[in-house]
Structures are given as structure tokens and as C-alpha cells.
Design a protein around this motif. Structure first.
Motif, PDB file in Angstrom:
ATOM      1  N   THR A 134      87.071  39.884  19.055  1.00  0.00           N
ATOM      2  CA  THR A 134      86.408  40.495  20.381  1.00  0.00           C
ATOM      3  C   THR A 134      85.378  41.718  19.978  1.00  0.00           C
ATOM      4  OG1 THR A 134      88.095  42.068  20.515  1.00  0.00           O
ATOM      5  CG2 THR A 134      88.561  39.886  21.440  1.00  0.00           C
ATOM      6  N   PRO A 135      84.460  41.939  20.945  1.00  0.00           N
ATOM      7  CA  PRO A 135      83.606  42.912  20.708  1.00  0.00           C
ATOM      8  C   PRO A 135      84.450  44.335  20.302  1.00  0.00           C
ATOM      9  CG  PRO A 135      82.780  41.860  22.606  1.00  0.00           C
ATOM     10  CD  PRO A 135      84.081  41.103  22.127  1.00  0.00           C
ATOM     11  N   THR A 136      85.549  44.318  21.187  1.00  0.00           N
ATOM     12  CA  THR A 136      86.322  45.542  21.055  1.00  0.00           C
ATOM     13  C   THR A 136      87.000  45.612  19.516  1.00  0.00           C
ATOM     14  OG1 THR A 136      86.853  45.426  23.030  1.00  0.00           O
ATOM     15  CG2 THR A 136      88.106  47.218  21.988  1.00  0.00           C
ATOM     16  N   VAL A 174      80.056  67.279  16.731  1.00  0.00           N
ATOM     17  CA  VAL A 174      79.394  66.564  17.983  1.00  0.00           C
ATOM     18  C   VAL A 174      78.334  65.896  17.339  1.00  0.00           C
ATOM     19  CG1 VAL A 174      77.786  67.178  19.848  1.00  0.00           C
ATOM     20  CG2 VAL A 174      80.054  68.624  19.471  1.00  0.00           C
ATOM     21  N   TRP A 175      77.696  66.431  16.405  1.00  0.00           N
ATOM     22  CA  TRP A 175      76.542  65.782  15.675  1.00  0.00           C
ATOM     23  C   TRP A 175      76.994  64.167  14.917  1.00  0.00           C
ATOM     24  CZ3 TRP A 175      76.615  64.962  10.253  1.00  0.00           C
ATOM     25  CH2 TRP A 175      75.381  64.019   9.876  1.00  0.00           C
ATOM     26  N   PHE A 176      78.215  64.324  14.433  1.00  0.00           N
ATOM     27  CA  PHE A 176      78.677  63.336  13.697  1.00  0.00           C
ATOM     28  C   PHE A 176      79.116  62.173  14.853  1.00  0.00           C
ATOM     29  CE2 PHE A 176      82.603  60.975  12.158  1.00  0.00           C
ATOM     30  CZ  PHE A 176      82.010  60.782  10.998  1.00  0.00           C
ATOM     31  N   SER A 177      79.677  62.651  15.696  1.00  0.00           N
ATOM     32  CA  SER A 177      79.920  61.631  16.783  1.00  0.00           C
ATOM     33  C   SER A 177      78.754  60.859  17.231  1.00  0.00           C
ATOM     34  CB  SER A 177      81.081  62.190  17.861  1.00  0.00           C
ATOM     35  OG  SER A 177      80.262  62.678  18.879  1.00  0.00           O
ATOM     36  N   ARG A 178      77.531  61.521  17.428  1.00  0.00           N
ATOM     37  CA  ARG A 178      76.381  60.833  17.862  1.00  0.00           C
ATOM     38  C   ARG A 178      76.010  59.980  16.902  1.00  0.00           C
ATOM     39  NH1 ARG A 178      73.293  65.666  19.644  1.00  0.00           N
ATOM     40  NH2 ARG A 178      72.211  65.404  17.597  1.00  0.00           N
ATOM     41  N   VAL A 179      76.161  60.285  15.699  1.00  0.00           N
ATOM     42  CA  VAL A 179      75.838  59.336  14.720  1.00  0.00           C
ATOM     43  C   VAL A 179      76.643  57.969  14.563  1.00  0.00           C
ATOM     44  CG1 VAL A 179      75.981  58.873  11.881  1.00  0.00           C
ATOM     45  CG2 VAL A 179      74.907  60.980  12.993  1.00  0.00           C
ATOM     46  N   ILE A 180      77.886  58.216  14.916  1.00  0.00           N
ATOM     47  CA  ILE A 180      78.930  57.042  15.114  1.00  0.00           C
ATOM     48  C   ILE A 180      78.573  56.190  16.179  1.00  0.00           C
ATOM     49  CG2 ILE A 180      81.251  56.654  15.287  1.00  0.00           C
ATOM     50  CD1 ILE A 180      80.648  57.439  12.474  1.00  0.00           C
ATOM     51  N   ASP A 181      78.241  57.102  17.322  1.00  0.00           N
ATOM     52  CA  ASP A 181      77.978  56.309  18.459  1.00  0.00           C
ATOM     53  C   ASP A 181      76.637  55.121  18.224  1.00  0.00           C
ATOM     54  OD1 ASP A 181      80.012  57.372  19.730  1.00  0.00           O
ATOM     55  OD2 ASP A 181      78.819  58.777  20.902  1.00  0.00           O
ATOM     56  N   GLU A 182      75.731  55.853  17.509  1.00  0.00           N
ATOM     57  CA  GLU A 182      74.505  55.184  17.154  1.00  0.00           C
ATOM     58  C   GLU A 182      74.720  53.863  16.577  1.00  0.00           C
ATOM     59  OE1 GLU A 182      70.798  56.548  15.221  1.00  0.00           O
ATOM     60  OE2 GLU A 182      71.096  57.924  17.130  1.00  0.00           O
ATOM     61  N   LEU A 183      75.788  54.288  15.314  1.00  0.00           N
ATOM     62  CA  LEU A 183      76.103  52.890  14.465  1.00  0.00           C
ATOM     63  C   LEU A 183      77.042  51.899  15.357  1.00  0.00           C
ATOM     64  CD1 LEU A 183      77.014  54.808  11.325  1.00  0.00           C
ATOM     65  CD2 LEU A 183      75.019  53.738  11.921  1.00  0.00           C
ATOM     66  N   GLY A 184      77.751  52.456  16.236  1.00  0.00           N
ATOM     67  CA  GLY A 184      78.538  51.690  17.136  1.00  0.00           C
ATOM     68  C   GLY A 184      77.795  50.720  17.870  1.00  0.00           C
ATOM     69  N   LEU A 185      76.452  51.202  18.363  1.00  0.00           N
ATOM     70  CA  LEU A 185      75.596  50.541  19.239  1.00  0.00           C
ATOM     71  C   LEU A 185      75.012  49.431  18.464  1.00  0.00           C
ATOM     72  CD1 LEU A 185      74.013  53.049  21.518  1.00  0.00           C
ATOM     73  CD2 LEU A 185      75.513  51.292  22.063  1.00  0.00           C
ATOM     74  N   PHE A 186      74.664  50.033  17.351  1.00  0.00           N
ATOM     75  CA  PHE A 186      74.089  49.024  16.282  1.00  0.00           C
ATOM     76  C   PHE A 186      75.146  47.838  15.864  1.00  0.00           C
ATOM     77  CE2 PHE A 186      73.418  47.827  11.872  1.00  0.00           C
ATOM     78  CZ  PHE A 186      71.984  47.189  11.958  1.00  0.00           C
ATOM     79  N   THR A 187      76.047  48.168  16.074  1.00  0.00           N
ATOM     80  CA  THR A 187      77.252  47.194  15.590  1.00  0.00           C
ATOM     81  C   THR A 187      77.295  46.062  16.550  1.00  0.00           C
ATOM     82  OG1 THR A 187      78.589  48.720  14.549  1.00  0.00           O
ATOM     83  CG2 THR A 187      79.638  46.767  14.813  1.00  0.00           C
ATOM     84  N   MET A 188      77.228  46.628  17.790  1.00  0.00           N
ATOM     85  CA  MET A 188      77.389  45.539  18.854  1.00  0.00           C
ATOM     86  C   MET A 188      76.247  45.059  18.989  1.00  0.00           C
ATOM     87  SD  MET A 188      80.287  46.122  20.083  1.00  0.00           S
ATOM     88  CE  MET A 188      79.963  44.600  21.147  1.00  0.00           C
ATOM     89  N   GLU A 189      75.040  45.451  18.882  1.00  0.00           N
ATOM     90  CA  GLU A 189      73.838  44.560  18.622  1.00  0.00           C
ATOM     91  C   GLU A 189      73.904  43.359  17.808  1.00  0.00           C
ATOM     92  OE1 GLU A 189      70.091  46.974  18.303  1.00  0.00           O
ATOM     93  OE2 GLU A 189      70.685  47.782  20.179  1.00  0.00           O
ATOM     94  N   SER A 190      74.265  43.628  16.708  1.00  0.00           N
ATOM     95  CA  SER A 190      74.510  42.659  15.459  1.00  0.00           C
ATOM     96  C   SER A 190      75.403  41.916  16.122  1.00  0.00           C
ATOM     97  CB  SER A 190      74.760  43.415  14.208  1.00  0.00           C
ATOM     98  OG  SER A 190      74.178  44.453  13.912  1.00  0.00           O
ATOM     99  N   TYR A 191      76.646  42.185  16.574  1.00  0.00           N
ATOM    100  CA  TYR A 191      77.638  41.165  17.114  1.00  0.00           C
ATOM    101  C   TYR A 191      77.010  40.454  18.027  1.00  0.00           C
ATOM    102  CZ  TYR A 191      81.989  39.815  19.164  1.00  0.00           C
ATOM    103  OH  TYR A 191      83.151  39.026  19.548  1.00  0.00           O
ATOM    104  N   ALA A 192      76.435  40.657  19.051  1.00  0.00           N
ATOM    105  CA  ALA A 192      75.545  39.943  20.050  1.00  0.00           C
ATOM    106  C   ALA A 192      74.822  39.031  19.539  1.00  0.00           C
ATOM    107  CB  ALA A 192      75.159  40.975  20.937  1.00  0.00           C
ATOM    108  N   ALA A 193      73.941  39.578  18.485  1.00  0.00           N
ATOM    109  CA  ALA A 193      73.020  38.838  17.862  1.00  0.00           C
ATOM    110  C   ALA A 193      73.685  37.370  17.166  1.00  0.00           C
ATOM    111  CB  ALA A 193      72.000  39.536  17.213  1.00  0.00           C
ATOM    112  N   ALA A 194      74.644  37.847  16.528  1.00  0.00           N
ATOM    113  CA  ALA A 194      75.248  36.807  15.508  1.00  0.00           C
ATOM    114  C   ALA A 194      75.927  35.702  16.753  1.00  0.00           C
ATOM    115  CB  ALA A 194      76.405  37.375  14.940  1.00  0.00           C
ATOM    116  N   ARG A 195      76.375  36.246  17.898  1.00  0.00           N
ATOM    117  CA  ARG A 195      77.140  35.287  18.682  1.00  0.00           C
ATOM    118  C   ARG A 195      76.037  34.387  19.206  1.00  0.00           C
ATOM    119  NH1 ARG A 195      82.842  35.975  19.594  1.00  0.00           N
ATOM    120  NH2 ARG A 195      82.513  34.519  21.123  1.00  0.00           N
ATOM    121  N   GLU A 196      74.741  34.904  19.730  1.00  0.00           N
ATOM    122  CA  GLU A 196      73.619  34.353  20.188  1.00  0.00           C
ATOM    123  C   GLU A 196      73.267  33.032  19.374  1.00  0.00           C
ATOM    124  OE1 GLU A 196      70.818  36.418  23.263  1.00  0.00           O
ATOM    125  OE2 GLU A 196      72.938  36.005  23.200  1.00  0.00           O
TER     126      GLU A 196
END
Lengths: 291, 126
Positions: free
Chosen positions: A89-91, A121-143
Motif C-alpha cells: 500500500t502507499p502507506t 526541523v530542517w531534517f524533517s523538511r528534507v524527509i518530507d520532500e523525499l517522502g513526496l518523491f517516494t509517493m510520486e514514484s509509487y504512483a508513476a509505477a502503479r500508473e
């Protein structure tokens, strides 16, 4: 003011880098625990350790002097792709990235210095960005998977079968849309050329509904076959469909329509001058009438 | 300008289109064909478009015109060897080539003309 802020941010960032380096083992262990617990045991522990180890190294590398994150992004994209294929799952996919935040937070809390908190705070911003990137890759793969399946379905669902020498049939199953009709039409016409068949039967027993558009597609196919010098018979028209066609006022003109595939085959055989003769007993013999 | 040759086989005229048709060559072909039908008393005309990959409404109309001219001169026209892509294009253009007979290939085209001829004789005998 801006300068001071950036100095603070830099200090925090350096502190986080130090923490990541000093506490590599505990952070990594905790991260592995979080990531492992989320995937409900349907991932190989050994391969997860390997993946996370690689990610950890790539992450530290991206914080380093070169600040080159292409390795990290490549690894993350690969991870999301493989997870998307395996039906995670995405989660479950995203938690692998976000787990690191939680793992590091425990260390930062123990450290307690303002730099570390600011850095977090800075680190969590980086991780959030990476998380979004992961979701994007995941969605692209599913597509990608969905597109591939649609293509396969299109090819699977349009066989052209030979019924007799010079007679081919297309059993249509499922809803007809423009794209599918195009594929069916091309395949049928190509088969007519390849086999030199002069008769084609389009069987719509498996088509759930016929509306004006579907009828239009069928008519186009028949006219195209006619242009090439082959005759088409439409068969498998169920009572409800006959009713719908008449109610909608669709004109089939001089196109031959038959109730069943057997009728259509008999019609095509008769047209090509083949006659069935029933002998005594159950054997059926066939002879061609010489013209 | 390229001229499309008109071949004679028995009492059938065969036109095989192998070039990109220009408006001029189409007009010339129509004249040549009408002349040859009259000169030879042909009863059938076969237009082979196996090599034609691209059609437009002009080509579609050309086929219909040739068929109409031939019919005036008592010769049946059969268009043979149409490619699937060409057939689809013509349908999309809304051209159904009414009045033109079609066959899958040259062999079947000749067979069709012979068959038609035979049918006419039978009808006449009755």
C-alpha cells in the motif's frame, strides 16, 4: 537577520549530520524496526536491511560536501517501483522514508541542544520532500502497471479466428469503445488480407450493450471490409439488443445480421458455394459445388 | 508527368497504380482508360491499388469516376488489393465507393469478373 538565520540553520544542519554519523547504529536499528513492522512481514528482512543501509549511506552522502542527491533519489525510486509492483500500500511504502524521522527524533531529544532541534526541523523538511518523491514514484509505477495491463487486455480480447477456408470470425467480448474498435478493425482487415478470406463474421454475443456509437463502429468496420472486397456478417444479436437497435433507429442497411454464430457461418458457407449434405447416420460430409 | 499503363488481359483491362498519383496523371488515366475500353470492347476493368499507401478524397472520387465511366461503356470496375489502412481512411472520410466492386486481390478480382460474366449469360439464356 537573514544571515543569522542561515548561520543557525547551517549549525543545526551540521549538528544533525554529526548525530547521524555518531549514532548510526542506534538510529539505523530503530529505523529498521519501524520500517519492518509496517510492512506486515511480507518483505524479506535481509533485503530490507540492505535497502535501508544503502539509503542511509546515500542520505548521508547527499548531506555531505557534494550535496549530490541523485543516488538517493535513484534508490528511492527503485524502492517505490518494486513495492508498487509487489502490491504494497502507499502507506507501507511511505513509512520506510518517514520512519527515519521518528528514529532520529529520539536521538535529537536525548541530545536536547537548540542546534539539534533547529536542525531537526530542517531534517524533517528534507524527509518530507523525499517522502513526496517516494509517493510520486509509487504512483508513476502503479500508473505504468495499469497502462501495461490495459494494453495486454486490448490484445487478449480481440482474437480473429478462422472458421473455414475463406471465413474468419471475431468474437467480441466486453464493451466496445473507439480505441478497441480501431484495434479490432485493423486486426480483422489485416487477417482478411493475410488469409485471403472473403467472408468475415463479427460476433457480438459478448457485447453487453449496443448504443449508437457502438453500432457506428460496427458499421464502419463492415464498410471498410467491403471496400477491401470482403463481406461481413454480424451475428450474436440478442433479443434485447435487437430491441434497442430498433428503438434507437439505427439503420444497418443491407448488412446481413444473424441471431447466432451458427447461422452466420451457414450463411457464409452458402455464399462461398459450400453445401452440407447429411448422410444416414450422424456423420456430416461436406462438398464444394463447382461453379 | 507519369502515365499509368493500362494492360489488357483477354477482355479485361488491368490498371496497376504504382506511383504517387498527381491530379494530372489521374485525369490522363481516366481518358486513357475510356479510350481503351472503347477500342478493345473490354467487359471488365480491374484497378489494382496494392501499392497505394496513402489516399485522400481525391483518389476516392477518382475510383468512383472511373467506375462510372466504365459502366457507361458497359464494363464492370473492380478495385483490388486495398490495404486495411486505406480502407479505414476511406471509411473515416465517409467514402463508401458505392457502385464500385471490390476484391481482396487481383486473382479474386479476375474470378469475380468471370463469375459476373457467367451469371449474365445464364440470365440471358433463361
Amino acid at each position: 537577520m537573514g544571515v543569522t538565520l542561515s548561520v543557525h540553520a547551517d549549525a543545526g544542519r551540521r549538528r544533525i549530520e554529526e548525530l547521524l554519523q555518531e549514532n548510526e547504529e542506534p538510529v539505523f536499528k530503530r529505523w529498521l524496526e519501524i520500517a519492518g513492522s509496517s510492512s506486515n512481514g511480507h518483505v524479506d528482512r535481509g533485503s530490507l536491511v540492505g535497502q535501508l543501509r544503502e539509503l542511509y549511506q546515500a542520505l548521508r552522502q547527499s548531506f555531505g560536501e557534494s550535496s549530490d542527491s541523485s543516488d538517493l533519489r535513484g534508490l528511492l525510486a527503485e524502492l517505490s517501483r518494486s513495492r508498487a509492483r509487489q502490491g504494497f500500500t502507499p502507506t507501507e511504502t511511505a513509512i520506510v522514508v518517514f520512519g527515519l524521522k521518528e528514529a532520529l527524533y529520539e536521538i535529537v531529544e536525548n541530545d536536547g541542544s537548540p542546534e539539534a532541534l533547529r536542525g531537526f526541523v530542517w531534517f524533517s523538511r528534507v524527509i518530507d520532500e523525499l517522502g513526496l518523491f517516494t509517493m510520486e514514484s509509487y504512483a508513476a509505477a502503479r500508473e505504468r502497471i495499469i497502462i501495461d495491463q490495459a494494453e495486454q487486455l486490448l490484445e487478449l480480447s480481440t482474437p480473429v479466428v478462422k472458421l473455414w477456408e475463406g471465413i474468419v470470425a471475431v468474437p467480441l467480448v466486453g464493451t466496445l469503445d473507439s480505441a478497441r474498435t480501431q484495434v479490432v478493425m485493423e486486426k480483422l482487415l489485416q487477417t482478411l488480407v493475410d488469409t485471403g478470406s472473403e467472408h468475415a463474421v463479427i460476433d457480438i454475443t459478448g457485447v453487453p450493450a449496443v448504443d449508437t456509437q457502438v453500432a457506428q463502429h460496427l458499421l464502419k468496420t463492415v464498410v471498410a471490409a467491403r471496400l477491401m472486397g470482403a463481406e461481413c456478417v454480424i451475428s450474436g444479436i440478442r433479443p434485447q439488443i435487437a430491441h434497442t437497435i430498433v428503438t434507437l433507429g439505427i439503420e444497418f442497411g443491407d448488412i446481413v445480421t444473424k441471431a447466432s454464430l451458427a447461422d452466420a457461418l451457414a450463411h457464409a458457407l452458402r455464399q462461398s458455394g459450400i453445401e452440407f449434405v447429411k448422410h444416414r447416420g450422424t456423420r456430416i460430409a461436406v462438398r464444394t459445388v463447382e461453379e | 508527368m507519369d502515365r499509368v499503363p493500362v494492360l489488357k488481359l483477354g477482355d479485361i483491362l488491368i490498371v496497376s497504380i504504382q506511383i504517387d498519383l498527381q491530379d494530372q496523371s489521374v485525369l490522363a488515366l481516366q481518358e486513357d482508360l475510356a479510350d481503351r475500353v472503347v477500342a478493345t470492347g473490354a467487359r471488365g476493368v480491374i484497378i489494382d491499388i496494392t501499392a497505394v499507401e496513402i489516399v485522400d478524397s481525391f483518389i476516392g472520387r477518382m475510383l468512383a469516376t472511373i467506375a462510372a465511366i466504365s459502366r457507361m461503356l458497359d464494363a464492370e470496375t473492380v478495385v483490388v488489393g486495398m490495404r486495411p489502412a486505406v480502407a479505414i481512411t476511406l471509411v473515416e472520410l465517409g467514402l463508401s465507393l458505392g457502385g464500385v466492386r471490390t476484391a481482396l486481390n487481383l486473382e479474386k478480382g479476375v474470378a469475380l469478373l468471370n463469375h459476373l460474366d457467367g451469371a449474365q449469360i445464364v440470365t440471358a439464356a433463361q
